[in-house]
Write an enzyme that holds these catalytic residues in place. Structure first.
Site, PDB file in Angstrom:
ATOM      1  N   GLU A  44      41.466  27.945  37.362  1.00 39.89           N
ATOM      2  CA  GLU A  44      41.585  27.161  36.258  1.00 39.89           C
ATOM      3  C   GLU A  44      43.057  26.618  36.172  1.00 39.89           C
ATOM      4  O   GLU A  44      43.307  25.543  35.803  1.00 39.89           O
ATOM      5  CB  GLU A  44      40.917  27.664  34.845  1.00 39.89           C
ATOM      6  CG  GLU A  44      40.528  26.725  33.690  1.00 39.89           C
ATOM      7  CD  GLU A  44      39.961  27.376  32.705  1.00 39.89           C
ATOM      8  OE1 GLU A  44      39.505  28.517  32.595  1.00 39.89           O
ATOM      9  OE2 GLU A  44      39.951  26.774  31.649  1.00 39.89           O
ATOM     10  N   ARG A  72      36.559  44.763  39.365  1.00 38.70           N
ATOM     11  CA  ARG A  72      35.602  45.049  38.885  1.00 38.70           C
ATOM     12  C   ARG A  72      34.391  45.398  39.865  1.00 38.70           C
ATOM     13  O   ARG A  72      33.526  45.910  39.612  1.00 38.70           O
ATOM     14  CB  ARG A  72      35.036  44.065  37.753  1.00 38.70           C
ATOM     15  CG  ARG A  72      35.890  44.519  36.321  1.00 38.70           C
ATOM     16  CD  ARG A  72      35.377  43.533  35.453  1.00 38.70           C
ATOM     17  NE  ARG A  72      36.114  42.204  35.313  1.00 38.70           N
ATOM     18  CZ  ARG A  72      36.980  41.958  34.776  1.00 38.70           C
ATOM     19  NH1 ARG A  72      37.557  42.503  33.946  1.00 38.70           N
ATOM     20  NH2 ARG A  72      37.382  40.618  34.935  1.00 38.70           N
TER      21      ARG A  72
HETATM   22  P1  AMP Z   1      34.295  32.952  38.638  1.00 37.01           P
HETATM   23  O1  AMP Z   1      35.179  32.911  39.946  1.00 37.01           O
HETATM   24  O2  AMP Z   1      34.435  32.159  37.758  1.00 37.01           O
HETATM   25  O3  AMP Z   1      32.924  33.327  39.020  1.00 37.01           O
HETATM   26  O4  AMP Z   1      34.818  34.521  37.925  1.00 37.01           O
HETATM   27  C1  AMP Z   1      34.342  35.473  38.390  1.00 37.01           C
HETATM   28  C2  AMP Z   1      35.297  36.758  37.794  1.00 37.01           C
HETATM   29  O5  AMP Z   1      35.781  36.553  36.636  1.00 37.01           O
HETATM   30  C3  AMP Z   1      34.385  38.130  37.877  1.00 37.01           C
HETATM   31  O6  AMP Z   1      35.085  38.905  38.746  1.00 37.01           O
HETATM   32  C4  AMP Z   1      34.232  38.368  36.399  1.00 37.01           C
HETATM   33  O7  AMP Z   1      34.794  39.642  36.509  1.00 37.01           O
HETATM   34  C5  AMP Z   1      35.246  37.691  35.726  1.00 37.01           C
HETATM   35  N1  AMP Z   1      34.699  36.730  34.488  1.00 37.01           N
HETATM   36  C6  AMP Z   1      34.492  35.338  34.370  1.00 37.01           C
HETATM   37  N2  AMP Z   1      33.855  35.113  33.442  1.00 37.01           N
HETATM   38  C7  AMP Z   1      33.360  36.282  32.737  1.00 37.01           C
HETATM   39  C8  AMP Z   1      32.645  36.450  31.541  1.00 37.01           C
HETATM   40  N3  AMP Z   1      32.115  35.691  30.675  1.00 37.01           N
HETATM   41  N4  AMP Z   1      32.543  37.833  31.081  1.00 37.01           N
HETATM   42  C9  AMP Z   1      33.044  38.777  32.235  1.00 37.01           C
HETATM   43  N5  AMP Z   1      33.638  38.513  33.229  1.00 37.01           N
HETATM   44  C10 AMP Z   1      34.067  37.128  33.616  1.00 37.01           C
END
Ligand code: AMP
Length: 174
Positions: free
Chosen positions: A98, A61
């Site tokens: 996770e 994305r």
């Molecule tokens: P993180 O590593 O936990 O910051 O997760 C980031 C990645 O997961 C990003 O590339 C987001 O596209 C996706 N992501 C995680 N949680 C969400 C959410 N609640 N809504 C949309 N995308 C999410």
């Protein structure tokens, strides 16, 4: 377009990809050219005078806005990809998710020590993915790292995982 109007274009999808997650779906904003213009203009405003020499997007994305900003800044786009997707020699980092471990990679010749790098992804949740990307980029000895998100989920406090020398900015906060 106002920030509130852009926010209204981001769709909440409940229980995706697993129960308990409210997924911030940006496709409903990307489909609206006024939102795309807002993202492009705001990102450009933030980074136009920072001496950025490469814009990195995180698969997948992060691949939507990063090349648009790179073009506007007049600098190249570099993809960070999941393991096994880049065809030439790579440098990689692994990081805990996770469930299990993930690996991301950059081409070995994609960055140089005199680069000032902006790493972009669509959304900051826990920050695990972007922290790993920063670690990967640091291996190239670049001069400075900026980090950008379109959306930050403030309640998850993901920005706490970044070192102080990394400058983190998000356009929209929920
Ligand atoms: P993180 O590593 O936990 O910051 O997760 C980031 C990645 O997961 C990003 O590339 C987001 O596209 C996706 N992501 C995680 N949680 C969400 C959410 N609640 N809504 C949309 N995308 C999410």
């Amino acid at each position: 377009m106002t920030i509130e109007e852009v926010k209204a274009n981001i769709r909440d999808v409940v229980d995706f990809p697993i129960p308990g997650i409210i997924f911030k779906d940006l496709t409903t904003a990307f489909i609206n050219p006024d939102c795309m213009r807002y993202f492009e203009d705001e990102m450009y405003r933030l980074y136009k005078d920072k001496g950025i020499t490469k814009v990195i997007g995180i698969e997948s994305r992060g691949f939507i806005m990063a090349p648009i900003l790179g073009n506007k800044l007049g600098v190249g786009f570099v993809p960070v990809r999941k393991k096994g997707k880049l065809p030439a020699e790579t440098i990689e980092v692994s990081y805990a998710k996770e469930y299990g471990v993930d690996v991301i990679e950059l081409h070995k010749d994609a960055l140089q020590p005199d680069d000032v790098v902006l790493i972009h992804d669509d959304l900051l949740a826990t920050g695990g993915t972007m922290k790993a990307a920063c670690e990967l980029v640091r291996k190239f000895g670049v001069k400075k790292i900026y980090v950008n998100f379109l959306v930050e989920l403030d309640f998850l406090e993901g920005r706490a995982v970044f070192d102080e020398e990394v400058k983190v900015d998000s356009l929209i906060h929920f």
